[in-house]
Design a protein around this motif. Sequence first.
Motif, PDB file in Angstrom:
ATOM      1  N   GLY A  70      71.749  31.100  48.424  1.00 57.83           N
ATOM      2  CA  GLY A  70      73.007  30.718  47.787  1.00 57.83           C
ATOM      3  C   GLY A  70      73.438  29.308  48.120  1.00 57.83           C
ATOM      4  N   ASP A  71      74.621  28.944  47.638  1.00 59.30           N
ATOM      5  CA  ASP A  71      75.223  27.638  47.870  1.00 59.30           C
ATOM      6  C   ASP A  71      76.112  27.739  49.106  1.00 59.30           C
ATOM      7  OD1 ASP A  71      76.573  25.268  47.867  1.00 59.30           O
ATOM      8  OD2 ASP A  71      77.339  25.420  45.821  1.00 59.30           O
ATOM      9  N   TYR A  72      75.607  27.248  50.231  1.00 64.84           N
ATOM     10  CA  TYR A  72      76.338  27.388  51.482  1.00 64.84           C
ATOM     11  C   TYR A  72      77.627  26.568  51.506  1.00 64.84           C
ATOM     12  CZ  TYR A  72      72.069  29.535  53.344  1.00 64.84           C
ATOM     13  OH  TYR A  72      70.986  30.353  53.561  1.00 64.84           O
TER      14      TYR A  72
ATOM     15  N   GLU B 135      68.845  30.677  55.697  1.00 61.18           N
ATOM     16  CA  GLU B 135      67.623  30.310  54.986  1.00 61.18           C
ATOM     17  C   GLU B 135      67.749  28.860  54.519  1.00 61.18           C
ATOM     18  OE1 GLU B 135      65.516  31.222  50.695  1.00 61.18           O
ATOM     19  OE2 GLU B 135      67.658  31.240  51.017  1.00 61.18           O
ATOM     20  N   LEU B 136      66.913  27.982  55.080  1.00 62.45           N
ATOM     21  CA  LEU B 136      66.976  26.568  54.702  1.00 62.45           C
ATOM     22  C   LEU B 136      65.613  25.953  54.396  1.00 62.45           C
ATOM     23  CD1 LEU B 136      69.710  25.320  57.203  1.00 62.45           C
ATOM     24  CD2 LEU B 136      69.902  25.400  54.720  1.00 62.45           C
ATOM     25  N   ALA B 137      64.535  26.560  54.894  1.00 62.50           N
ATOM     26  CA  ALA B 137      63.207  25.981  54.671  1.00 62.50           C
ATOM     27  C   ALA B 137      62.798  26.056  53.207  1.00 62.50           C
ATOM     28  CB  ALA B 137      62.171  26.685  55.545  1.00 62.50           C
TER      29      ALA B 137
ATOM     30  N   GLU C 282      67.600  20.935  51.819  1.00 63.27           N
ATOM     31  CA  GLU C 282      68.515  20.167  50.983  1.00 63.27           C
ATOM     32  C   GLU C 282      69.976  20.425  51.348  1.00 63.27           C
ATOM     33  OE1 GLU C 282      67.821  20.728  46.861  1.00 63.27           O
ATOM     34  OE2 GLU C 282      65.821  19.821  46.879  1.00 63.27           O
ATOM     35  N   GLN C 283      70.264  21.606  51.897  1.00 58.54           N
ATOM     36  CA  GLN C 283      71.644  21.940  52.237  1.00 58.54           C
ATOM     37  C   GLN C 283      71.985  21.685  53.706  1.00 58.54           C
ATOM     38  OE1 GLN C 283      73.565  25.358  50.184  1.00 58.54           O
ATOM     39  NE2 GLN C 283      71.469  26.047  49.796  1.00 58.54           N
ATOM     40  N   LEU C 284      71.088  21.055  54.440  1.00 63.26           N
ATOM     41  CA  LEU C 284      71.334  20.847  55.866  1.00 63.26           C
ATOM     42  C   LEU C 284      72.617  20.058  56.120  1.00 63.26           C
ATOM     43  CD1 LEU C 284      69.971  21.378  58.681  1.00 63.26           C
ATOM     44  CD2 LEU C 284      69.126  19.022  58.524  1.00 63.26           C
ATOM     45  N   ASP C 285      72.883  19.062  55.279  1.00 61.59           N
ATOM     46  CA  ASP C 285      74.058  18.222  55.494  1.00 61.59           C
ATOM     47  C   ASP C 285      75.367  18.999  55.375  1.00 61.59           C
ATOM     48  OD1 ASP C 285      72.549  16.018  56.019  1.00 61.59           O
ATOM     49  OD2 ASP C 285      72.759  15.112  54.034  1.00 61.59           O
ATOM     50  N   VAL C 286      75.336  20.132  54.675  1.00 53.73           N
ATOM     51  CA  VAL C 286      76.538  20.956  54.568  1.00 53.73           C
ATOM     52  C   VAL C 286      77.058  21.312  55.958  1.00 53.73           C
ATOM     53  CG1 VAL C 286      77.401  23.238  53.873  1.00 53.73           C
ATOM     54  CG2 VAL C 286      75.947  21.919  52.315  1.00 53.73           C
ATOM     55  N   PHE C 287      76.145  21.561  56.875  1.00 52.77           N
ATOM     56  CA  PHE C 287      76.528  22.052  58.198  1.00 52.77           C
ATOM     57  C   PHE C 287      76.835  20.923  59.182  1.00 52.77           C
ATOM     58  CE2 PHE C 287      73.816  25.158  56.090  1.00 52.77           C
ATOM     59  CZ  PHE C 287      74.706  26.215  56.005  1.00 52.77           C
ATOM     60  N   LYS C 288      76.766  19.691  58.703  1.00 56.57           N
ATOM     61  CA  LYS C 288      77.134  18.546  59.531  1.00 56.57           C
ATOM     62  C   LYS C 288      78.565  18.084  59.262  1.00 56.57           C
ATOM     63  CE  LYS C 288      72.363  16.807  59.553  1.00 56.57           C
ATOM     64  NZ  LYS C 288      71.489  15.654  59.229  1.00 56.57           N
ATOM     65  N   GLN C 289      79.210  18.691  58.263  1.00 58.95           N
ATOM     66  CA  GLN C 289      80.557  18.260  57.884  1.00 58.95           C
ATOM     67  C   GLN C 289      81.612  18.754  58.870  1.00 58.95           C
ATOM     68  OE1 GLN C 289      80.599  16.088  55.336  1.00 58.95           O
ATOM     69  NE2 GLN C 289      78.381  16.478  55.329  1.00 58.95           N
ATOM     70  N   HIS C 290      81.303  19.859  59.570  1.00 64.69           N
ATOM     71  CA  HIS C 290      82.190  20.415  60.585  1.00 64.69           C
ATOM     72  C   HIS C 290      81.336  20.812  61.775  1.00 64.69           C
ATOM     73  CE1 HIS C 290      85.599  20.875  57.715  1.00 64.69           C
ATOM     74  NE2 HIS C 290      84.628  21.048  56.854  1.00 64.69           N
ATOM     75  N   ALA C 291      81.883  20.683  62.969  1.00 62.72           N
ATOM     76  CA  ALA C 291      81.145  21.062  64.173  1.00 62.72           C
ATOM     77  C   ALA C 291      80.694  22.518  64.079  1.00 62.72           C
ATOM     78  CB  ALA C 291      82.015  20.856  65.405  1.00 62.72           C
ATOM     79  N   PHE C 292      79.422  22.756  64.284  1.00 63.16           N
ATOM     80  CA  PHE C 292      78.841  24.094  64.148  1.00 63.16           C
ATOM     81  C   PHE C 292      79.106  24.848  65.446  1.00 63.16           C
ATOM     82  CE2 PHE C 292      75.887  27.453  63.365  1.00 63.16           C
ATOM     83  CZ  PHE C 292      75.690  27.477  61.988  1.00 63.16           C
ATOM     84  N   THR C 293      80.144  25.655  65.452  1.00 70.14           N
ATOM     85  CA  THR C 293      80.612  26.285  66.684  1.00 70.14           C
ATOM     86  C   THR C 293      79.940  27.617  67.001  1.00 70.14           C
ATOM     87  OG1 THR C 293      82.465  27.196  65.414  1.00 70.14           O
ATOM     88  CG2 THR C 293      82.863  25.154  66.622  1.00 70.14           C
ATOM     89  N   LYS C 294      79.072  28.090  66.124  1.00 72.63           N
ATOM     90  CA  LYS C 294      78.275  29.287  66.401  1.00 72.63           C
ATOM     91  C   LYS C 294      76.870  28.860  66.814  1.00 72.63           C
ATOM     92  CE  LYS C 294      81.544  32.030  64.838  1.00 72.63           C
ATOM     93  NZ  LYS C 294      82.344  32.880  65.766  1.00 72.63           N
ATOM     94  N   ASP C 295      76.077  29.801  67.277  1.00 75.56           N
ATOM     95  CA  ASP C 295      74.652  29.535  67.423  1.00 75.56           C
ATOM     96  C   ASP C 295      74.031  29.537  66.027  1.00 75.56           C
ATOM     97  OD1 ASP C 295      75.068  29.495  70.110  1.00 75.56           O
ATOM     98  OD2 ASP C 295      74.017  31.380  70.540  1.00 75.56           O
TER      99      ASP C 295
END
Length: 353
Positions: free
Chosen positions: A229-231, A249-251, A256-269
């Motif tokens: 999906g669209d994360y 799932e990112l591989a 392509e969606q990796l940058d989505v998770f750089k917009q906010h500090a990833f506070t989970k594992d």
Amino acid sequence: MSNRDQFRPEDHPNDHFLLTTVVGSYPKPKWLDRVKDRYEDDEADFGDDEWQEATDDAARLITREHERAGLDVVVDGEMRRNEMVEFFADRIDGYEFNGPVKVWGHNYFDKPSVVDDVEYDESWLVEEYEFTADVADRPVKVPITGPYTLASWSFNEAYEDDEALTYDLADLVNEEIEKLVDAGARYIQIDEPALATTPDDHAIVGEALERIAADIPDDVRIGLHVCYGDYSRIYPELLDYPVDELDLELANDDYEQLDVFKQHAFTKDLALGVVDAHVADVESVEQIESNIRKGLEVVPPEQLTVSPDCGVKLLPREVAYGKMENLVEAARNVEADLDAGDIDVSAAAPADD
């Protein structure tokens, strides 16, 4: 102390530790399909005891195959399960089945209908877990289909809407997880593939997870697996969920969606998919190392778990094993590079407590 630390082997070779595991499903031995045909043949002299022995043998075989590949946390490959919704619906009062529905290609599943209030009867996974834990020399993870997917991928003929059904199912999942915890399980993965395809319902999933996580001890690791999906439509809202780990799932789309998770500090594992479950080629160790390094752009090593994108049950078994073996080797190589100071992880700041 993080509940992740309990899964680090005592003789781990590196100072840094990247937890390696699988999502859940794994190719079944070909002979198990033939055995199943006999079991379902009313004219064959093959009963419940023989089927139990066959699935025990398959579960034992795949659990040890995961250990041979070097994975830190293993599962039995879901050898006793047919499909992620059908398996559980068959064990929940209130469901009935109407026949197979085509999913993709030549794959079908028996899509259930909810025709009455759902109720918990007998345990779904405790015996499976106890058998696997007894066989395994390493910690065991228990994947369980989440209530939102159980509701969304069924016909709802009894409840006012899928939200109400989801919450009732969440209470049942909570009851099952409590039994698993009592049996010794310390790593539970909740699978919600329906979430990313219907992202507007992320608040419903959050409420369901609150019900599931109620009264679960802190030493029990809860992961949430989301895929397809669209994360960007569910992140950073995912960070509010009462789980320890987000499995993504990112591989498959080459990150392509990796940058989505750089917009906010990833506070989970972060459990990062580093091999593609849909490609029947074994990625090289070097390619997987590169994929793992992408995860270190989001979280520091102490928050990173390394796994396949999704369950690998549709792959040839030798390919699935090759992916797992290379995944483990790549993780150990990246750990060694971290120990040597050869990887800059400053871009991924540790999560705030």
